[in-house]
Scaffold this motif. Structure first.
Motif, mmCIF file in Angstrom:
data_model
loop_
_atom_site.group_PDB
_atom_site.id
_atom_site.type_symbol
_atom_site.label_atom_id
_atom_site.label_comp_id
_atom_site.label_asym_id
_atom_site.label_seq_id
_atom_site.Cartn_x
_atom_site.Cartn_y
_atom_site.Cartn_z
ATOM 1 N N LEU A 35 0.815 -1.216 0.000
ATOM 2 C CA LEU A 35 0.000 0.000 0.000
ATOM 3 C C LEU A 35 0.849 1.267 0.000
ATOM 4 N N ASP A 36 2.171 1.135 -0.017
ATOM 5 C CA ASP A 36 3.038 2.299 0.143
ATOM 6 C C ASP A 36 2.901 3.323 -0.974
ATOM 7 N N GLY A 76 -2.887 -9.322 0.190
ATOM 8 C CA GLY A 76 -3.380 -8.630 1.371
ATOM 9 C C GLY A 76 -2.961 -9.308 2.646
ATOM 10 N N HIS A 77 -3.418 -10.511 2.837
ATOM 11 C CA HIS A 77 -3.080 -11.253 4.053
ATOM 12 C C HIS A 77 -1.728 -11.942 3.947
ATOM 13 N N ALA A 100 -2.501 7.299 5.439
ATOM 14 C CA ALA A 100 -2.896 7.744 4.101
ATOM 15 C C ALA A 100 -3.444 6.605 3.245
ATOM 16 N N ALA A 101 -2.985 5.392 3.493
ATOM 17 C CA ALA A 101 -3.490 4.259 2.705
ATOM 18 C C ALA A 101 -4.945 3.965 3.051
ATOM 19 N N ALA A 157 -3.697 0.300 -6.000
ATOM 20 C CA ALA A 157 -2.510 0.225 -5.142
ATOM 21 C C ALA A 157 -1.286 -0.236 -5.927
ATOM 22 N N ALA A 158 -1.479 -1.233 -6.798
ATOM 23 C CA ALA A 158 -0.349 -1.761 -7.571
ATOM 24 C C ALA A 158 0.184 -0.722 -8.553
ATOM 25 N N GLU A 159 -0.702 -0.008 -9.214
ATOM 26 C CA GLU A 159 -0.267 1.022 -10.154
ATOM 27 C C GLU A 159 0.532 2.102 -9.429
ATOM 28 N N ALA A 160 0.060 2.522 -8.260
ATOM 29 C CA ALA A 160 0.767 3.549 -7.506
ATOM 30 C C ALA A 160 2.152 3.069 -7.078
ATOM 31 N N PHE A 161 2.241 1.797 -6.661
ATOM 32 C CA PHE A 161 3.529 1.263 -6.220
ATOM 33 C C PHE A 161 4.512 1.168 -7.386
#
Length: 538
Positions: A35-36, A76-77, A100-101, A157-161
């Motif tokens: 999620l970073d 996730g888990h 923020a996430a 989330a993946a696109e942002a990472f």
């Protein structure tokens, strides 16, 4: 005959004749690092982690590529094992309000729904305000609409990472290939798509019992990844026969008897996987055997090409050298072509068969079973059965992991004379009817297991009953609160992807069955259902 150093090799080795790869861990090691990319300080933390890692690698000239991370928990888990209601969205919602996430997850849902009321109607449970949206609430909701929201958030989330991490690393390390994040075999589709958009190579680890590539897996990576080249970054076999005294009780991959089998498996696998034009490399795990007493996480396996005293495994190394000598030519001349489409869904074939002498229905609860019902559950879940007159009460706490279930075996009168221990002949029936009281908040699956069923990566399946060890599912059934007869047509079954033989014929071998399960997904808390009958019907 090797030409490359894999991940985690000592930085001092990179001043030698081999090319190198480095795992950067751009987001550190936190459990929520997937999620970073949604956090505003991500760029600064990438810079800090990069500086720390590069100090350990003084010789970067021979480094041809870098991994952004390793086996990230994109499910996730965990890094592997899909749990449909424990994804990155649930992980984000478990975070403190100021994170923020979590704020990004709420903004994502608010953008999709005009109001909290509209959201709760689609997700299937009442919710008074956005502030009350929690990890527990999300875990308790499961339907086709929730799965689309979850999947799209994973993609966000993946696109942002990947977009941020790849950009910063290219700025700091121009000319170095970005080799992906070493997926733990599989990852959710949106993650693979994002990785392919921003990385030069998609890397994944693949421990296979049989020494051959998985054509369907490669096709999915190639197509979902936008035709980005692929690299296998871990594979191995361990042997009982080894000079380190490795017990091989902890670690990934299959255990064979001898070093000769390891050698043969290496040669067959590498030649097979590198005959695909889109596969550009394969990294063996690893150079030296692990300690027989276990490394930091307990792994104690014979993975090495040398043992713990640096003595070489001669048969294995001879096969490796011979194989490497032919790889460039094999890869260039292979007639295999890269897939141009995803593998289509393999339809399940079901034929009830004609058995007119059998009764019109058989109740698995009232007939004498071949074996008492079997209960199974995750470590944090529980399930129990009790009789209340003619009613079977199933009480459960599904926990926060994968959940729990009960397996009902076939009737003793239909026992097969040969085959696995609990093989029953259920031919002649075409549907399951479950007469039960199941609350509206309960979501369950129906599983149908063949007699020889086993784990997806089992070394072999017991086919002595005529089946091939597959498992099938009718997923995500919502309870109705009142007493109701749920009918499930066996022709509607789908293959299970996390249990049973994944290379079976996709045919329900109804003449050699183990039984029927009622399965409850994790995250649904304490509950109970009342079962009046569980029938096989024509």
């Amino acid at each position: 005959g090797f030409n490359t150093l894999g991940a985690w090799s000592d930085g001092r080795l990179y001043d030698g004749p081999l090319y190198g790869t480095v795992c950067l861990y751009v987001a550190g090691h936190a459990a929520d690092r997937c999620l970073d990319g949604l956090r505003p300080d991500f760029e600064q933390r990438i810079e800090r982690h990069l500086q720390t890692m590069l100090e350990a690698y003084p010789y970067m000239d021979n480094v041809f590529g870098v991994y952004l991370d390793n086996e990230m928990p994109w499910y996730g888990h965990a890094p592997w094992g899909e749990i449909p209601n424990h994804t990155l969205l649930e992980q984000a919602l478990s975070l403190p309000p100021e994170d923020a996430a979590r704020q990004a997850a709420l903004a994502f849902l608010k953008d999709r729904y005009d109001s909290v009321r509209a959201f709760s109607e689609v997700w299937g449970r009442p919710l008074a305000s956005w502030e009350q949206l929690s990890f527990e609430y999300a875990r308790s909701c499961l339907n086709s609409h929730t799965q689309k929201d979850r999947n799209d958030f994973i993609g966000l989330a993946a696109e942002a990472f990947y977009a941020t991490a790849a950009r910063i690393v290219r700025q700091r390390l121009p000319g170095k290939l970005i080799l992906g994040t070493r997926f733990a075999e599989y990852a959710p589709e949106p993650v693979i798509r994002a990785c392919g958009r921003h990385c030069d190579i998609i890397s994944f680890n693949h421990y296979s019992r049989q020494p051959r590539s998985d054509a369907e897996m490669l096709a999915r990576y190639w197509i979902w990844g936008g035709q980005t080249p692929l690299m296998v970054t871990e594979f191995s076999w361990r042997a009982e026969e080894n000079t380190s005294g490795n017990p091989n009780t902890a670690g990934a991959g299959a255990v064979v008897k001898t070093q000769a089998e390891r050698a043969a498996n290496y040669s067959h696998y590498v030649q097979d996987v590198l005959s695909w034009p889109m596969v550009v490399g394969a990294h063996w795990f690893e150079f030296a055997d692990q300690s027989p007493q276990g490394r930091f996480d307990g792994e104690n396996s014979n993975y090495g090409i040398v043992d713990i005293q640096h003595r070489p495994y001669v048969e294995l190394l001879a096969a490796m050298k011979q194989t490497h000598g032919r790889l460039v030519r094999l890869h260039a001349r292979s007639e295999r072509v890269a897939p141009d489409s995803l593998p289509g869904p393999r339809a399940v074939v079901f034929e009830a068969g004609q058995y007119p002498d059998r009764p019109a229905s058989v109740d698995l609860l009232s007939e004498v079973p071949i074996h008492d019902p079997a209960l199974y559950h995750a470590d944090d879940a529980r399930i129990e059965l009790k009789r209340d007159g003619e009613v079977l009460v199933v009480g459960f706490d599904s926990g926060n992991e994968w959940g729990c279930g009960v397996l009902f075996f076939g009737p003793k009168q239909f026992k097969n004379e040969s085959g696995p221990a609990f093989s029953t002949h259920l031919g002649g029936y075409s549907a399951i009817e479950l007469d039960a009281v199941i609350g509206k908040d309960v979501v369950f699956d129906i599983f149908l297991d063949e007699a020889g069923v086993d784990a997806p990566n089992a070394e072999r399946y017991d086919t002595s009953g005529g089946d091939d060890g597959e498992s099938f599912v009718i997923p995500m059934i919502q309870g109705r609160a009142d007493r109701h007869t749920y009918r499930f047509e066996l022709k509607a079954l789908r293959p299970r992807t996390n249990w049973g033989n994944q290379h079976g014929l996709r045919r329900v071998d109804i003449t050699s069955m183990k039984g029927i399960s009622i399965f409850f997904h994790g995250g649904q808390g304490n509950n109970q259902i009342s079962v009046y009958t569980l029938k096989l019907v024509r």
